[in-house]
Enzyme design. Structure first.
Site, short mmCIF file in Angstrom:
data_model
loop_
_atom_site.label_atom_id
_atom_site.label_comp_id
_atom_site.label_asym_id
_atom_site.label_seq_id
_atom_site.Cartn_x
_atom_site.Cartn_y
_atom_site.Cartn_z
N SER A 1 -6.37 -0.02 -2.62
CA SER A 1 -6.15 -0.86 -1.43
C SER A 1 -7.31 -1.80 -1.19
CB SER A 1 -5.89 0.00 -0.19
OG SER A 1 -4.77 0.81 -0.37
N HIS A 2 -7.92 -2.30 -2.26
CA HIS A 2 -9.04 -3.23 -2.16
C HIS A 2 -8.58 -4.64 -2.51
CE1 HIS A 2 -11.97 0.35 -3.07
NE2 HIS A 2 -11.46 0.39 -1.85
N LEU A 3 -7.53 -5.12 -1.90
CA LEU A 3 -7.00 -6.42 -2.24
C LEU A 3 -7.95 -7.53 -1.83
CD1 LEU A 3 -4.42 -4.58 -2.32
CD2 LEU A 3 -3.13 -6.64 -1.71
#
Length: 622
Positions: A549-551
């Site tokens: 979830s490190h977009l």
């Protein structure tokens, strides 16, 4: 003495006779008060949303109060002459968000945007609906209010690479000044992660269960263990986390709570921006259009609009405003202002986890009374297991080829005690694993501890993109992750290398002593391959591999001659006046590790650039 509402006395009448009843209810009231103290009441600026009127003017409008936006709001409102409006689509943080170990519980709640990724041909093929999920904060503090709280700067190679691509002022030596500022270090030669006297208070925590030392001994046996350092960012370490005194230290708490009485800062909650107001003749942004309490307002910005809405919403707002790729905007009939490659360059850290059975003694088994004790410890003293994120703190950075001092994989370790179906369900809830896989893990967990050994590609080659779903500005955009899609399959093969490396741990003396065994699980899409072969693992990676979830990256920073750039090195949108993007979407390439710390740094740097441009120098006022 009367019982509080909702509490039923099932004890014999004389059990709670005075003075015992007084002591009992004093305890109950103290616990209830401790729980209430975690709530947002009185801690943050009052909600200005109901006082906003159509046509109101501010010097600066900041869209999004997350890891970057909260910092920008703090720094700009230091200048007393500037009137600053901070818009947040969510509300105040919940009490649950304060408790570190419950971070999984915040997903799929009103504090989470709950965005949808589109099905892909290269990844997430075996998950429910063939989709990877990911949380994004819709709350004051943004994703810093629901993330896993790990604090990782990245390394010098990341930032020097940005500078070499033409982003002047973003080299490692320059950005360290930003880190030192909010970490609280006045000495330019600060030790790594000083973080004690700054606004963002950090904690370094060592996991206390035997599994922590078992892992250290196993990595030492394989020759991979060394202490991580800024000069040589490879090794394993007990991470810093944005936790202070047992509670989450989000950017809402560290940068907004402390200035709640500042008169020139106005915070409007439940205020979702649909688009920018743009003068198409001279391509100047005049303000924003937003919806608040089902009412549409247009608010003017005398100086600038700052988009800090994140890697999904910042490009969405730009494209809704006619700033984006020509073909896409034309296909939707959106009146185009300028042709920029907004929404492209999407990057994330892709992962794969091995599931290991290991002797239950590596984690102390928790009875119901133990869990009650943990809860008591937390609410009364803000310590104990609930005040931490557990074994996730022990993290490794490895170069699999031993070819550089810089890592290519990040390693995580998550341990679950025996007979703990709740934790497994929480992980499934987050990672979207199919129910069949969860049942296999739970069966193994009945009599064994479960260890998840996770390899993460930290410099992925694959790129995704974000597109508008429709002309409705509040419709969720289409997110195409495209993980594992790079032409030469480098990301896939690196994860396979990571799997092989982690499997070596099973043959070390510490792991064999605790009877560690690889869990064999069946994947319908991979049944043609024998388990534990390279072909099986490649198939498994594409089916149940996931991400962190490190977009980042969808409003890429780059000089004017970079055709893929959306903002310049001063974070101004190319060809448009009066708007900047200051959040993780500006990263040209993703940093090596968890991205919350770099995004806070981007907020600090962006605010400094604004002050330089409008004041001629950086002026900080308390």
């Amino acid at each position: 003495m009367e019982l509080p509402p909702g509490i039923i006395n099932t004890c014999p009448a004389d059990t709670l006779a005075p003075p015992a009843s007084h002591l009992f209810f004093t305890l109950i009231n103290t616990l209830l008060a401790s729980q209430c103290a975690l709530g947002p009441e009185g801690r943050y600026p009052p909600d200005y949303g109901n006082a906003l009127h159509d046509g109101d003017e501010f010097d600066f409008i900041i869209v999004g109060s997350g890891s970057a936006g909260a910092v920008v709001a703090n720094r700009l409102s230091q200048v007393k002459d500037w009137k600053v409006l901070l818009l947040e689509a969510g509300s105040y943080p919940s009490a649950i968000s304060e408790i570190p170990q419950l971070y999984y519980s915040l997903q799929h709640t009103p504090e989470d945007w709950q965005p949808q990724m589109e099905p892909s041909k290269t990844c997430c093929l075996g998950l429910k609906d063939k989709k990877c999920l990911f949380p994004r904060g819709k709350v004051l503090g943004g994703s810093s209010t629901l993330n896993a709280m790990l604090y990782v700067r990245g390394n010098s190679k990341d930032y020097n690479g940005w500078a070499e691509a033409g982003n002047i002022g973003w080299d490692y030596e320059s950005v360290l000044k930003q880190y030192n500022k909010f970490e609280g270090c006045q000495d330019p030669n600060c030790p790594l992660l000083y973080g004690k006297n700054g606004e963002l208070e950090l904690t370094r925590y060592k996991y206390q269960e035997p599994m922590r030392d078992i892992l250290e001994d196993a990595y030492k046996e394989l020759g991979y263990y060394q202490e991580f350092s800024e000069e040589k960012p490879i090794g394993l370490w007990d991470h810093f986390v944005s936790i202070n005194k047992g509670t989450r230290f989000s950017t809402a708490k560290s940068f907004i709570e402390r200035i709640k009485d500042r008169k020139n800062l106005y915070v409007a909650l439940n205020a979702q921006v649909s688009k920018l107001i743009v003068n198409k003749l001279d391509k100047t942004v005049l303000g924003v259009e937003l919806k608040i309490n089902e009412t549409t307002l247009k608010i003017k910005a005398k100086k600038e609009v700052i988009l800090s809405a994140g890697t999904v919403n910042s490009p969405q707002i730009l494209m809704n405003s006619g700033i984006g790729p020509k073909d896409h905007l034309d296909s939707l009939g959106i009146d185009r202002v300028t042709n920029l490659r907004v929404g492209e360059n999407l990057q994330n850290h892709v992962t794969f986890a091995l599931v290991i059975n290991i002797d239950k003694s590596v984690v102390k088994s928790k009875s119901s009374s133990d869990k009650l004790d943990d809860t008591y410890q937390y609410f009364m003293h803000k310590n104990g297991p609930l005040s931490t994120v557990g074994l996730l703190n022990f993290v490794g950075f490895i170069n699999t080829r031993n070819s550089s001092i810089f890592p290519d994989l990040q390693l995580f370790h998550i341990v679950i005690g025996s007979n703990d179906p709740h934790s497994l369900s929480a992980i499934q809830h987050s990672l979207n694993f199919p129910d069949e896989l969860l049942k296999i893990f739970q069966e193994h967990n009945k009599h064994n501890s479960i260890l998840l050994l996770t390899a993460t590609v930290i410099n992925p080659k694959s790129r995704g993109k974000i597109l508008l779903r429709s002309t409705d500005p509040f419709d969720k955009p289409m997110i195409f992750p495209n993980y594992l899609s790079d032409e030469n399959n480098e990301d896939l093969e690196l994860l396979l290398t990571g799997i092989k490396l982690l499997k070596k741990l099973l043959h070390t003396k510490p792991f064999t002593e605790y009877k560690a065994r690889l869990v064999e699980y069946t994947l319908p899409n991979c049944k043609e391959y024998d388990f534990d072969t390279d072909e099986f693992w490649r198939c498994a990676i594409r089916n149940v591999g996931n991400h962190l979830s490190h977009l980042v990256g969808t409003c890429k920073m780059g000089p004017e001659d970079d055709p893929s750039a959306v903002v310049d090195p001063r974070l101004r949108v190319h060809g448009i006046k009066g708007v900047r993007v200051i959040d993780g979407s500006v990263m040209p390439t993703i940093t090596s590790g968890n991205t919350n710390a770099p995004i806070i740094m981007i907020g600090e740097k962006g605010a400094e650039l604004i002050k330089e441009d409008w004041l001629g120098y950086v002026r900080d006022e308390s």
